[in-house]
Design an enzyme around this catalytic site. Sequence first.
Site, short mmCIF file in Angstrom:
data_model
loop_
_atom_site.label_atom_id
_atom_site.label_comp_id
_atom_site.label_asym_id
_atom_site.label_seq_id
_atom_site.Cartn_x
_atom_site.Cartn_y
_atom_site.Cartn_z
CG ASP A 66 44.96 45.80 39.28
OD1 ASP A 66 44.90 46.98 39.69
OD2 ASP A 66 45.17 45.52 38.08
CG HIS A 106 35.40 45.04 33.94
ND1 HIS A 106 36.41 44.99 32.99
CD2 HIS A 106 34.28 45.39 33.27
CE1 HIS A 106 35.92 45.31 31.81
NE2 HIS A 106 34.63 45.56 31.95
CB CYS A 147 24.75 36.45 55.48
SG CYS A 147 26.55 36.19 55.64
#
Length: 246
Positions: A106, A121, A132
């Site tokens: 977060d 993570h 791209c």
Amino acid sequence: MDKKIEQLQKMITESDNIVFFGGAGVSTESGIPDFRSVDGLYSQKYDYPPETILSHSFYIQNTGEFYRFYKDKMLELSAKPNPAHLKLAELEAAGKLKAVITQNIDGLHQAAGSKEVLELHGSVLRNYCVSCGKFYEAQFIKDADGVPHCTECGRKIKPDVVLYEEGLDMDTMESAVNYISRADMLIIGGTSLVVYPAAGLIDYYRGKKLVLINKSTTAMDSRANLVIQGSIGEVLGQITVNGKEM
């Protein structure tokens, strides 16, 4: 002050190479849902289990369903740092805390002011075109109609988060191991220590000041020098840095 808080305070005061390793419990106090708690995402009902939806193969095969869940449940962009995040940033600024190692995605540690944050993570705040590589902020993902696509090449955008079936970044893991193996104090908070390989990082700590702060017991409690059952924000919020409370 509670005797265990006093003991924690003494350990922090006497340490100058602290590492913090945290899990979902650090962010639940900011209103971000946990997966494994009673009130977490696993206790809710969906067409597919969250663990299935948040897998690499599901993202590839059912991208639309992935993003419906992801935008609804994983992008809590209004969440703010809580006292745990703020205290850790304060400890780092004072030169006592060397790194935050987090399983959370977060970005709240950085929002609180922490500089050395190892995100095992990944982060919902980083998103890239699968073709791209163009970068997109989380708000772009949140506002997209259905599956977000690159404005340059039209291909799908993928969050820079580690999905189930994907491996952790080895450079990040190596840095985490280095910090923990050199630490004179390791504080583990808000994690049940059941998710591997991240939970195995505790094995690299060689010091004698291992602290576990969690609302429930963990399988590692017997290895700790100090176990505090309670809210990570309430516990760390009582700690003073250089004689000052937050």
